[in-house]
Each structure stands twice: as C-alpha cells, then as structure tokens.
Write an enzyme that holds these catalytic residues in place. Structure first.
Site, short mmCIF file in Angstrom:
data_model
loop_
_atom_site.label_atom_id
_atom_site.label_comp_id
_atom_site.label_asym_id
_atom_site.label_seq_id
_atom_site.Cartn_x
_atom_site.Cartn_y
_atom_site.Cartn_z
N HIS A 51 5.74 15.52 9.94
CA HIS A 51 6.44 16.80 9.76
C HIS A 51 5.66 17.55 8.67
O HIS A 51 5.08 16.91 7.78
CB HIS A 51 7.86 16.49 9.29
CG HIS A 51 8.78 17.66 9.20
ND1 HIS A 51 8.71 18.58 8.18
CD2 HIS A 51 9.79 18.06 10.01
CE1 HIS A 51 9.66 19.50 8.37
NE2 HIS A 51 10.32 19.21 9.47
N ASP B 93 8.78 9.03 4.90
CA ASP B 93 9.70 10.13 5.20
C ASP B 93 10.74 9.56 6.16
O ASP B 93 10.46 9.35 7.34
CB ASP B 93 8.88 11.28 5.83
CG ASP B 93 9.75 12.32 6.51
OD1 ASP B 93 10.99 12.15 6.52
OD2 ASP B 93 9.19 13.31 7.02
N GLN C 25 14.51 10.98 9.69
CA GLN C 25 15.02 10.67 11.04
C GLN C 25 15.32 9.18 11.21
O GLN C 25 15.63 8.76 12.31
CB GLN C 25 14.00 11.11 12.10
CG GLN C 25 13.61 12.57 12.06
CD GLN C 25 14.74 13.50 12.50
OE1 GLN C 25 15.71 13.09 13.13
NE2 GLN C 25 14.61 14.78 12.17
N LYS D 76 21.25 15.44 7.80
CA LYS D 76 20.93 14.84 9.09
C LYS D 76 21.78 13.60 9.34
O LYS D 76 21.61 12.90 10.33
CB LYS D 76 19.44 14.49 9.16
CG LYS D 76 18.54 15.73 9.17
CD LYS D 76 17.11 15.37 9.48
CE LYS D 76 16.12 16.41 9.00
NZ LYS D 76 16.11 17.61 9.82
N CYS E 275 8.07 21.95 13.40
CA CYS E 275 7.40 21.78 12.11
C CYS E 275 6.37 20.67 12.16
O CYS E 275 6.23 19.90 11.20
CB CYS E 275 8.40 21.52 10.99
SG CYS E 275 9.53 22.87 10.76
#
Lengths: 415, 141
Positions: free
Chosen positions: A132, A209, A212, A235, A373
């Site tokens: 991302h 990261d 998700q 999220k 993104c």
C-alpha cells in the site's frame, strides 16, 4: 476445520451478529445495502457507537493531566484500550502499544524516528511490489533525506511474493524490512514468519503493515517476533482516526520522539526538554480520546465472537465468493494465492472498473474500484485498477449472491 | 446555440428519462458519439488528474472561441466528458470562466461533481477553465 471448531461455529447466529450493525440495515439507491468494502473501512456495531456516545455525553475531559475526577475517569477509560490491544496481539508490555491516528501514521512514526536515527547513505530498505502507498511513501521520504535506497521484492502472477528474490535482496546494507502482512488488493497472506526469521538472521528489524491482517485473524506479535507492527481501528469495527503501532520495548526506548508537544514531555525549559516515558513519548498533543475508548469496546466485541471464529467464517465466505465469481463469464480474479484473506480483486472483460462500480452502487452493492492506493502493484499486473470485494464476518452468502447478480446486470448494461 | 440554450436543450433531453438506467444508457451513447481524440493526443501531458478513470483533454483557440477535445477510458465518464464538451466547447473564454455546469444538478447527475467522486470530472472542468483563462490573456495581449 476440526470438530471442536465446527461445534463453536454452528453455535454462532450470524444473522444476529449482522443485526448488531445499524449501517447494514439501510437501503441505498432504493436497494438493500450489501457492504463489501470492508477493506477500506469496516462498520461499527451498536455497542461501539453507544460507548462513544456515552463518552461524549457524560465522560469527556482531557486525559493524563487533570486532577479532577472527570479527567481521571477519561484517562482510565482511554488507557483501558491499551490493555485490551496488548492482550489482543499478545505484546509483552503495555508500553509497547503506541496510539497513533492509524496505520499510515504508525509507519510514518517508525520511518521518521527509527529511520532518521539509523539510516545513512547507501543503506537499503526492503519493501515489496504489493505494498500500500502507506508502506512505500514514508520510506521513500526518509530515504531521500538520508541517502538510503528502496529495494523491492517482486510479486509473481498468482500475487505472491517471490521469496527467492527476497533472500537475494537481504544484505549487510539492509537496515529495515517493511512489508504488508495481508495484501489489501490481492488478499495474499504473506509468509511473515519466514520473512522475519530470514531478516533476523542478519539482525535486520522487520515492520509489518497489519492493517488487513489484525481484523481477520489472531495475530501474536511475540510469536511472530516482529519488531514493529502497524494497524488501524477503523478496519476492525472501530472508529476512524485511531490506530496502533506495536514496537519492541528495547527498540522504542532508544528511538527519539517523532512529534513534539504536550503529553510527550517530562520537563521543558527553553534550553532543553526531556522526554516522557513510553508510550507517551510518541503521543504528543491531545489524542482522539473518544475513538480510543470506542476502540476498546470494538476489541471486546471481536473477542466475544473470537478471532478464530471470525477467521473461519470469513474463509467460508471467501471460498463461497471465489467459487461464484470464478463461474462468471469474462471475470478475471487478480490474486490467486492459495493463502488469502477475504479480499477478492477482479476485472470484467471490456468494462472499466469505475463503470462497473457505478452500476453496482446503483444496485445497492458497495465495492471499491481503482488502484487501491497500490499503483506499483497495478503497474506490475499492467492494469489501471480493479474492482474489489472485501468481505467481513457480518456479510453473508446473500451479499455474495447479490454481487454476482449485480455483475451479471453490469455486463448486460454495457453489453 | 448559446450556452444557455445548450443547457436548456440538455435538461429537456434528459427530462424524458424515468429512471437512472435510461439516463445512464443515454449518457454512454453520448460518449460513444463523441468526436474521437487523435491517438497522438492520448499522452501524459493531456491527462486530467482523476483518481480512478483517465480523462485526456486538449484545447485550442479558433478566433475568439475555445475548442475542446477529450476522451476517457471509462464509458460513464466519457459520457459526462461528452456533455462537458457540448456545453463548453466553441464558447468564448469569458463564457467558459463565468458559467458553472449547473445543468448536471438539473438532470440528476450532480453526484458526479463531488470532489470525492474521483472520476476526474471536477478536475476536467477546472482544467477547461484554466485553458480559458490562458486563452483570455492571449487574446488581450
């Protein structure tokens, strides 16, 4: 799936779970809403909305500085969330949990604080083709200032990292490995244990990261032995503007503050300021208190269902959706790794993703369209963008069926 | 046809559609009929910044009128682009600068004017006005 889990799974009433989310009860463009854009942001259950509301109604005061009861109560409520986050990801210490405004902010913190201190001319930072922008740009910016370079792990046609290339990139010049845990576009769950082990063999720290990943599975930072881990509240059934940076205490301790201001100081004079202890050293200014308090309840809510159960249910929906979408003529799934989270990117023959997304919206189906993104990844697959359905545990088979029907209608529309 | 008459015509034209399906199908048809932009004009420097669909726009001055040509890779966006060309192309710089595309609201397509819509339409209108301002100073100098 083992028998024990099957038993737990059947005891969950998913219709009832769905009814906890008021946003999902509405019609959009005259049609019932099928919200399949959870990768961008998930919805809030009523308990979280009520908690934020109650905070604003009865409890608001600034945190960490008041002697009065209201301020102390607000501080307690806000700090409760830190305990819950620590337990959720199994960090060793509470002070390893730094509050930020989200994943992007968390990565910027590490890039600016750790990166500025440690990177120098010729050093290398490893990222991947599936990152991302939030895990590319902060490193690019710090690289420009320090003379460090970005090295990129390529992605194969299935949407998996080419691990051989990763091993080749690791060298004495590597000063950070910064990779996405679960791809927001492809859904690929990256082999992070292996990635971390290989980096640690050369004493290179790893940042993941996890935006998700944490919403969809149980993440254990000690088990992973990851050095930095970033994710966002919004999220995972929490409010926007709030996120987490986990960092190993020994690394965070030696890192300089990233932003200056109130809350992060110990003593200020015009000659010199000394820093507050962890975690407050990195938390300058009045934070989004209500969001933090609300996020604590989001974690409670997810724990009531159980992260393992959530993962199972989402895998079930992912398999259902993949099978249904694969059967659609002229539909191509981008990202076909065997290890995926509940994210499906796809293209429709001869129809621009934006056009398809517009028609699906008219049918009450919310999907994301565009480059998500992740422009370098779009370039890798030589596509302008995709349609993306990202599924949460509160979605159901009917949402998927409506998506498939909507796609058939879209094809007719442009046919 | 002056800019006001064009607006009235577009509003009447779209007034006959009863639901969004017919409206969007008409919009796509308008896009299909748009004069093609020469291949050599599909270049980076003619791209209007928009997050999701791409829009290419060129402009030239003929006498005192600005002539626009454009294209998009998405069908609905291209229909909107065709409407903008019909509305703004062949006008004087002052007309372009002073007139807002209010007709989009009257035909129920104002949602596409939201800056968050990311279809490049807002940027395209801005770019058309920038061209008009540049030509205006060219004419007066």
């Amino acid at each position: 799936m083992n028998q024990g889990n099957e038993h737990i799974q059947t005891s969950i009433n998913w219709d009832e779970i769905r009814s906890h989310f008021p946003v999902l009860q509405q019609h959009v463009n005259g049609k019932p809403l099928s919200y399949l854009d959870n990768g961008a942001s998930s919805e809030l259950p009523q308990v979280v909305i009520d908690r934020i509301n109650a905070y604003h109604t009865n409890e608001h005061a600034n945190v960490h500085r008041g002697i009065h009861s209201l301020s102390q109560h607000a501080t307690d409520a806000y700090e409760q969330a830190r305990k819950k986050v620590r337990a959720l990801i199994n960090a060793r210490y509470e002070e390893e949990i730094i509050y930020t405004t989200g994943t992007t902010d968390s990565i910027n913190l590490v890039a600016n604080s750790y990166g500025r201190k440690h990177f120098k001319e010729g050093d290398e930072i490893i990222v991947s083709e599936m990152e991302h922008h939030a895990n590319i740009v902060p490193w690019q910016m710090i690289a420009e200032q320090t003379g460090a370079l970005l090295k990129v792990v390529p992605v194969d046609d299935q949407g998996e990292l080419i691990m051989d290339e990763y091993y080749k990139l690791l060298s004495d010049r590597t000063k950070m490995v910064a990779l996405i845990h679960v791809s927001n576009v492809l859904g690929t769950i990256n082999p992070v244990e292996e990635i971390i082990e290989a980096a640690h063999a050369r004493n290179i720290p790893v940042l993941l990261d996890g935006a998700q990943a944490v919403p969809h599975s149980a993440v254990d930072v000690q088990n992973l032995d990851v050095d930095f881990y970033a994710f966002s509240a919004h999220k995972m059934c929490g409010p926007t503007g709030f996120g987490i940076l986990y960092g190993k205490k020994e690394l965070l301790d030696e890192m300089p503050p990233y932003r200056g201001g109130g809350d992060m100081i110990d003593k200020v004079t015009f000659e010199k300021t000394t820093w507050n202890d962890l975690p407050h050293k990195f938390e300058a200014g009045t934070p989004p208190i209500a969001a933090g308090v609300g996020f604590g309840v989001s974690i409670d809510y997810l724990n009531t269902i159980g992260m393992e159960i959530i993962e199972q249910r989402e895998q079930e929906l992912l398999q259902y959706a993949t099978k249904k979408l694969e059967a659609v003529d002229g539909l191509q799934i981008i990202g076909t790794s065997s290890k995926k989270a509940s994210v499906i990117s796809f293209l429709l023959d001869g129809i621009h993703p934006t056009d398809a997304g517009t028609i699906l919206d008219k049918e009450g189906i919310a999907v994301r369209t565009g480059h998500h993104c992740a422009q370098p990844l779009m370039d890798r697959f030589n596509i302008p963008g995709t349609l993306r359905a990202s599924i949460s545990f509160y979605n159901n088979e009917d949402d998927i069926d409506r998506l498939v029907k909507g796609i058939e209608y879209t094809k007719e529309f442009f046919g | 046809m002056d800019i006001k008459q064009t607006e009235d015509r577009i509003v009447r034209e779209f007034g006959i559609f009863e639901d969004w399906t017919e409206k969007y199908k008409h919009l796509i048809k308008l896009g299909d009929k748009l004069d093609p932009l020469p291949p050599e004009d599909h270049i980076e420097s003619n791209l209007v910044k928009g997050c999701q669909s791409q829009v290419w726009l060129t402009a030239r001055l003929e006498g005192e009128k600005v002539l626009f040509s454009a294209d998009s890779d998405a069908a609905i966006t291209k229909g909107l682009v065709a409407l903008m060309i019909r509305f703004y192309s062949g006008r004087t710089p002052d007309e372009i600068i002073d007139t807002k595309p209010d007709f989009l609201g009257k035909i129920g397509l104002s949602e596409h004017l939201s800056p968050t819509r990311s279809n490049g339409l807002v940027s395209m209108i801005k770019q058309m006005k920038i061209y008009a301002m540049a030509f205006k100073s060219q004419i007066s100098s």
